[in-house]
Design a protein around this motif. Sequence first.
Motif, PDB file in Angstrom:
ATOM      1  N   LEU A 756       0.803  -1.224   0.000  1.00  0.00           N
ATOM      2  CA  LEU A 756       0.000   0.000   0.000  1.00  0.00           C
ATOM      3  C   LEU A 756       0.838   1.278   0.000  1.00  0.00           C
ATOM      4  CD1 LEU A 756      -2.694  -1.186   2.568  1.00  0.00           C
ATOM      5  CD2 LEU A 756      -2.957  -0.998   0.090  1.00  0.00           C
ATOM      6  N   GLY A 757       2.156   1.140   0.154  1.00  0.00           N
ATOM      7  CA  GLY A 757       3.020   2.320   0.109  1.00  0.00           C
ATOM      8  C   GLY A 757       2.965   3.166   1.371  1.00  0.00           C
ATOM      9  N   TYR A 758       2.948   2.525   2.515  1.00  0.00           N
ATOM     10  CA  TYR A 758       2.925   3.236   3.790  1.00  0.00           C
ATOM     11  C   TYR A 758       4.246   3.035   4.518  1.00  0.00           C
ATOM     12  CZ  TYR A 758      -2.049   4.373   3.440  1.00  0.00           C
ATOM     13  OH  TYR A 758      -3.250   4.899   3.058  1.00  0.00           O
ATOM     14  N   PRO A 759       4.510   3.849   5.570  1.00  0.00           N
ATOM     15  CA  PRO A 759       5.754   3.687   6.338  1.00  0.00           C
ATOM     16  C   PRO A 759       5.881   2.241   6.837  1.00  0.00           C
ATOM     17  CG  PRO A 759       4.630   5.712   6.979  1.00  0.00           C
ATOM     18  CD  PRO A 759       3.689   4.970   6.076  1.00  0.00           C
ATOM     19  N   PRO A 760       7.112   1.690   6.833  1.00  0.00           N
ATOM     20  CA  PRO A 760       8.397   2.387   6.703  1.00  0.00           C
ATOM     21  C   PRO A 760       8.918   2.523   5.275  1.00  0.00           C
ATOM     22  CG  PRO A 760       8.766   0.108   7.280  1.00  0.00           C
ATOM     23  CD  PRO A 760       7.287   0.279   7.248  1.00  0.00           C
ATOM     24  N   TYR A 761       8.138   2.115   4.281  1.00  0.00           N
ATOM     25  CA  TYR A 761       8.641   2.131   2.904  1.00  0.00           C
ATOM     26  C   TYR A 761       8.551   3.518   2.274  1.00  0.00           C
ATOM     27  CZ  TYR A 761       8.639  -2.876   3.477  1.00  0.00           C
ATOM     28  OH  TYR A 761       8.893  -4.142   3.940  1.00  0.00           O
ATOM     29  N   LYS A 762       7.578   4.302   2.692  1.00  0.00           N
ATOM     30  CA  LYS A 762       7.466   5.678   2.238  1.00  0.00           C
ATOM     31  C   LYS A 762       7.132   6.565   3.428  1.00  0.00           C
ATOM     32  CE  LYS A 762       6.129   4.756  -2.566  1.00  0.00           C
ATOM     33  NZ  LYS A 762       5.143   5.038  -3.639  1.00  0.00           N
ATOM     34  N   ARG A 763       7.454   7.830   3.305  1.00  0.00           N
ATOM     35  CA  ARG A 763       7.134   8.776   4.375  1.00  0.00           C
ATOM     36  C   ARG A 763       5.865   9.544   4.017  1.00  0.00           C
ATOM     37  NH1 ARG A 763      12.196  11.837   6.945  1.00  0.00           N
ATOM     38  NH2 ARG A 763      10.686  11.855   8.653  1.00  0.00           N
ATOM     39  N   LEU A 764       5.194  10.036   5.042  1.00  0.00           N
ATOM     40  CA  LEU A 764       3.942  10.754   4.859  1.00  0.00           C
ATOM     41  C   LEU A 764       4.037  12.160   5.424  1.00  0.00           C
ATOM     42  CD1 LEU A 764       1.374   8.036   6.049  1.00  0.00           C
ATOM     43  CD2 LEU A 764       2.127   8.486   3.706  1.00  0.00           C
ATOM     44  N   VAL A 765       3.352  13.081   4.784  1.00  0.00           N
ATOM     45  CA  VAL A 765       3.116  14.418   5.334  1.00  0.00           C
ATOM     46  C   VAL A 765       1.618  14.678   5.223  1.00  0.00           C
ATOM     47  CG1 VAL A 765       3.388  16.893   4.955  1.00  0.00           C
ATOM     48  CG2 VAL A 765       5.386  15.414   4.926  1.00  0.00           C
ATOM     49  N   ARG A 766       1.035  15.086   6.318  1.00  0.00           N
ATOM     50  CA  ARG A 766      -0.409  15.340   6.343  1.00  0.00           C
ATOM     51  C   ARG A 766      -0.658  16.826   6.568  1.00  0.00           C
ATOM     52  NH1 ARG A 766      -4.094  15.355  10.782  1.00  0.00           N
ATOM     53  NH2 ARG A 766      -6.242  14.911  10.159  1.00  0.00           N
ATOM     54  N   LEU A 767      -1.395  17.439   5.650  1.00  0.00           N
ATOM     55  CA  LEU A 767      -1.797  18.835   5.793  1.00  0.00           C
ATOM     56  C   LEU A 767      -3.286  18.859   6.138  1.00  0.00           C
ATOM     57  CD1 LEU A 767       0.270  18.663   3.100  1.00  0.00           C
ATOM     58  CD2 LEU A 767       0.034  21.142   3.310  1.00  0.00           C
ATOM     59  N   TYR A 816     -15.315  22.695  14.146  1.00  0.00           N
ATOM     60  CA  TYR A 816     -14.489  22.962  12.961  1.00  0.00           C
ATOM     61  C   TYR A 816     -14.618  21.830  11.944  1.00  0.00           C
ATOM     62  CZ  TYR A 816     -12.165  26.796  15.380  1.00  0.00           C
ATOM     63  OH  TYR A 816     -11.897  27.977  16.028  1.00  0.00           O
ATOM     64  N   TYR A 817     -14.807  22.208  10.678  1.00  0.00           N
ATOM     65  CA  TYR A 817     -14.784  21.251   9.583  1.00  0.00           C
ATOM     66  C   TYR A 817     -13.333  21.014   9.184  1.00  0.00           C
ATOM     67  CZ  TYR A 817     -19.812  21.969   9.322  1.00  0.00           C
ATOM     68  OH  TYR A 817     -21.137  22.034   9.630  1.00  0.00           O
ATOM     69  N   ARG A 818     -12.990  19.747   8.918  1.00  0.00           N
ATOM     70  CA  ARG A 818     -11.596  19.368   8.704  1.00  0.00           C
ATOM     71  C   ARG A 818     -11.426  18.732   7.320  1.00  0.00           C
ATOM     72  NH1 ARG A 818     -10.724  15.005  11.964  1.00  0.00           N
ATOM     73  NH2 ARG A 818      -8.491  15.393  12.216  1.00  0.00           N
ATOM     74  N   TRP A 819     -10.493  19.276   6.544  1.00  0.00           N
ATOM     75  CA  TRP A 819     -10.108  18.699   5.263  1.00  0.00           C
ATOM     76  C   TRP A 819      -8.615  18.424   5.286  1.00  0.00           C
ATOM     77  CZ3 TRP A 819     -12.520  18.101   0.227  1.00  0.00           C
ATOM     78  CH2 TRP A 819     -13.922  18.165   0.287  1.00  0.00           C
ATOM     79  N   GLN A 820      -8.195  17.388   4.582  1.00  0.00           N
ATOM     80  CA  GLN A 820      -6.781  17.046   4.594  1.00  0.00           C
ATOM     81  C   GLN A 820      -6.248  16.694   3.220  1.00  0.00           C
ATOM     82  OE1 GLN A 820      -6.247  13.681   7.200  1.00  0.00           O
ATOM     83  NE2 GLN A 820      -7.049  12.205   5.749  1.00  0.00           N
ATOM     84  N   ILE A 821      -4.932  16.876   3.102  1.00  0.00           N
ATOM     85  CA  ILE A 821      -4.162  16.464   1.930  1.00  0.00           C
ATOM     86  C   ILE A 821      -2.996  15.647   2.456  1.00  0.00           C
ATOM     87  CG2 ILE A 821      -2.743  17.242  -0.005  1.00  0.00           C
ATOM     88  CD1 ILE A 821      -4.378  19.878   0.086  1.00  0.00           C
ATOM     89  N   VAL A 822      -2.730  14.501   1.857  1.00  0.00           N
ATOM     90  CA  VAL A 822      -1.624  13.650   2.278  1.00  0.00           C
ATOM     91  C   VAL A 822      -0.606  13.569   1.142  1.00  0.00           C
ATOM     92  CG1 VAL A 822      -0.922  11.338   3.003  1.00  0.00           C
ATOM     93  CG2 VAL A 822      -3.084  12.308   3.836  1.00  0.00           C
ATOM     94  N   LEU A 823       0.654  13.832   1.483  1.00  0.00           N
ATOM     95  CA  LEU A 823       1.755  13.673   0.529  1.00  0.00           C
ATOM     96  C   LEU A 823       2.528  12.412   0.902  1.00  0.00           C
ATOM     97  CD1 LEU A 823       3.085  17.349   0.332  1.00  0.00           C
ATOM     98  CD2 LEU A 823       1.414  16.218  -1.149  1.00  0.00           C
ATOM     99  N   ARG A 824       2.881  11.621  -0.096  1.00  0.00           N
ATOM    100  CA  ARG A 824       3.551  10.347   0.160  1.00  0.00           C
ATOM    101  C   ARG A 824       4.738  10.203  -0.776  1.00  0.00           C
ATOM    102  NH1 ARG A 824      -0.232   5.205   0.196  1.00  0.00           N
ATOM    103  NH2 ARG A 824      -0.598   5.806  -1.969  1.00  0.00           N
ATOM    104  N   GLY A 825       5.889   9.875  -0.203  1.00  0.00           N
ATOM    105  CA  GLY A 825       7.096   9.730  -1.016  1.00  0.00           C
ATOM    106  C   GLY A 825       8.315   9.560  -0.138  1.00  0.00           C
ATOM    107  N   ALA A 826       9.501   9.670  -0.755  1.00  0.00           N
ATOM    108  CA  ALA A 826      10.750   9.504  -0.014  1.00  0.00           C
ATOM    109  C   ALA A 826      11.020  10.696   0.904  1.00  0.00           C
ATOM    110  CB  ALA A 826      11.911   9.313  -0.986  1.00  0.00           C
ATOM    111  N   ASP A 827      10.689  11.907   0.458  1.00  0.00           N
ATOM    112  CA  ASP A 827      10.889  13.113   1.266  1.00  0.00           C
ATOM    113  C   ASP A 827       9.792  14.125   0.940  1.00  0.00           C
ATOM    114  OD1 ASP A 827      11.888  15.083   2.909  1.00  0.00           O
ATOM    115  OD2 ASP A 827      13.481  15.702   1.519  1.00  0.00           O
TER     116      ASP A 827
END
Length: 850
Positions: A756-767, A816-827
């Motif tokens: 699925l491409g999740y840690p530890p194979y890729k890193r995540l950033v959540r906005l 508060y209404y919450r929306w998110q964007i997730v970035l996935r990759g090496a950095d």
Amino acid sequence: MPTYVAIAVNVPRVSGVYHYHLPDALEGILKIGHLVEVPFGRRRVQGVVVDFVSQPEVTETKPVTALVESQAVLTEAQISLAQHMAHTNLTPWAYWIDLMLPAGLAQRADTLFSLGSRYPLPQGQRITPLQKRILGLIAQRGDLTGRQITRAMSRVNWRASIQGLVRKQILNSKPVLSAPGVQPKMVRTVQLIGTPNQIEASSDLLGRRSSQAYQRRKFILQYLKDNPGEMEVAIVLNASGGNTADLIKLSGLGLIKLGERQTWRDPLEEVGNEFYEVPKLTSAQQTCLSEVLNALEGVHNGKKVRPILLHGVTGSGKTEIYLQAVQAVLNQGKQAIIMVPEIAMTPQTINRFVGRFGERVGLLHSRLSIGERYDTWRRAQSGELDVIVGPRSALFAPLARIGLIVLDECHDASYYQAEPPFYHARQVAVEYAGLIGSICLMGSATPDIESAYQAEQGKWQYLSLPDRILAHRKTVQAQVASLHGNSHYRPFEEQADTMELPPVSVVDMRLELKGGNRSIFSRLLQDALDDILSQGQQAILFLNRRGMATYVFCRDCGLVIKCPQCDLPLTSHNPPQFSKQRAGGTGSLECHHCGYRRNIPNKCPQCGSQRIRQLGTGTERVEAEVQAHFPRARTIRWDYETTRQKGSHTEILNAFAAHKADILIGTQMLAKGLDLPLVTLVGVVLADVGLNLPDYTAAERTFQVLTQVAGRAGRSPLGGQVILQTFDPEHYVIKAAAAHNFRAFYQQELQYRKQLGYPPYKRLVRLEYRSLNKTQAETIAQKMAAQIKTWLDEEGKRNTEMIGPAPCFFEREGGYYRWQIVLRGADPLSVLAGRRINDWRVEQDPISLL
């Protein structure tokens, strides 16, 4: 030529440092790490001196206006850590420095609002309803700071409205910086200074010999004679029954001296200093300890060593490794930080460390008073304390010679801070240890996937304790003797120094229902509870849900009673008795996300029906069911509702350890660190809680908590068993937890993560973006997603994937209404470096995407 300094100002969302010059009064006094006041725009703010500079970045610098604390508040190592974390997490210095300053000492700039010259309002003056509300608040309560208004008007965007009132001179505003909210504690003292001859000569001046005042004053003088030196007034008055007037009289006669001195507010003052004997180690413990001591010696000699992951099953003796490692560090003249994931774990941990190291141990956590935290911080700063124990805040204690950082239960999600600055204490501890040249020792029976992967790849050193230690032999000897040869328990002389982990029985609750059992307890669990109660032993019942029922609804129209701020079902709490569990109007409803509370309605607010029902199970219902099935059983509950008061964790644990209760019922608080010899049964009421949430760590969290809570049973020669109730017995998490098989779970979960491409194979950033307006939240999220796509295209980051934008799983929290964007990759964080992201919350490597 003036001296120039670089100062990190304690202003949220302000990055970088600013240059100031020292006035003559502070020349030669100011040092790196000092807390100062400086002008910042129109405001006065606090800041920390982080460096001396030869040439300022601006032609005209402003002077440092005041020194707040005479001693440096941050060590140079802490400043290096704050700089490093601010850089690697794209967060302001102020966030990290604020974590390191003691409660009450650090103050942030604010604005004070007061009624202006055009109040009361001129005739015909038109203002908005929100402005009218703000005016009414200030007219009623007097001058208010911005923080006070925020507390009074939570979830209201009042700042734009109040600026309109300031522009019209209806309100005045001025920047303020409050004085530190904590000071050293002073106690009044008294000391005998009169000679025996002076006391005898003054005898007739003490009052009529037949009076009570005379007797009290004579007693005070004799008491001070028997206890020479300075004594606290409260102690003397309590012993003598005297009062302040008596002391004033004796002082006026020149017989005593009144004064005051500083005293420490020590949260460990009443902790027993019972010595914990150093036990004989098993061969596995000795092997692990030798590796840790070799690493400590290497660091002491200037070598760079890897972080250490100590993987030991529950009850394998990890704490003794920590204790002996700390002793080795203290022998080197260094200090240690011992971290536990939750306040609930501190009582037993602190007893072990105080029992071994006495007054060299300090405690830090958020449930302490501001004064206790401040004094513990000062004692650590002065070098009086060498060992600090506590949850993640302990990591930022101002120890100057740190040689060892220990994270017990290093897998635990409580080490993650879910508010700015977002960080995982495990990762910060590893970084900190690397910066200062110390050892980071992490222990767990269920390491998280990423930590285990680091060790497997050789980046961290891996140590193993595969066997449980046979403990509490003397404690339960009488219990074992009373079993009259029960084959489940072996005699002492046949026991080795290790024992098997408790057997786990998995009960399929679907079959229980088919068999006609509609209780929340399977027949096997009911029989086991009856058995341990008859033998005078103890049980733990675990359910990771609070309350009586998980939701309340109308049987006629189907309306579910939800939180108006979060749109989530409200949880039922505390009905007067279990028999009324089905009726409306008994007990209260609470939102476990924002804290909203209301009474259970007597009738449906939508259709008017009185057929209000409750479904689901929480710890309160478990307790009620136990009392219904076993009326003579003594129960005690350990969850958020029972531990809100200071000291409640210790009280509950001490009561259960003293066998003042037979069954302990609770949430994940009781899954960690408890070592109770009479607990021979653990019942998991529902193992499936949280297992099927749409989150990449859901399976991992479930496996960890099940394995940990199972480890509370069978830690003495009495043995033990675990009964795990589930509706999904074939799930790989349930099967691995029942077999105590971490390796099987790890390999299966690692395979899924890779697919699925999740840690530890890729890193995540959540906005994450939050807004009180639903449309605005979505619109801004869509714009940010378009902007990020442009950045990815411009930089050619084809291997960085953007997921979203989308509403969060819990779409609304606290209004508060919450929306998110997730970035996935090496950095993925590099995409945001140097970008303006304004009000977005940015998390690197979040532990949850919900």
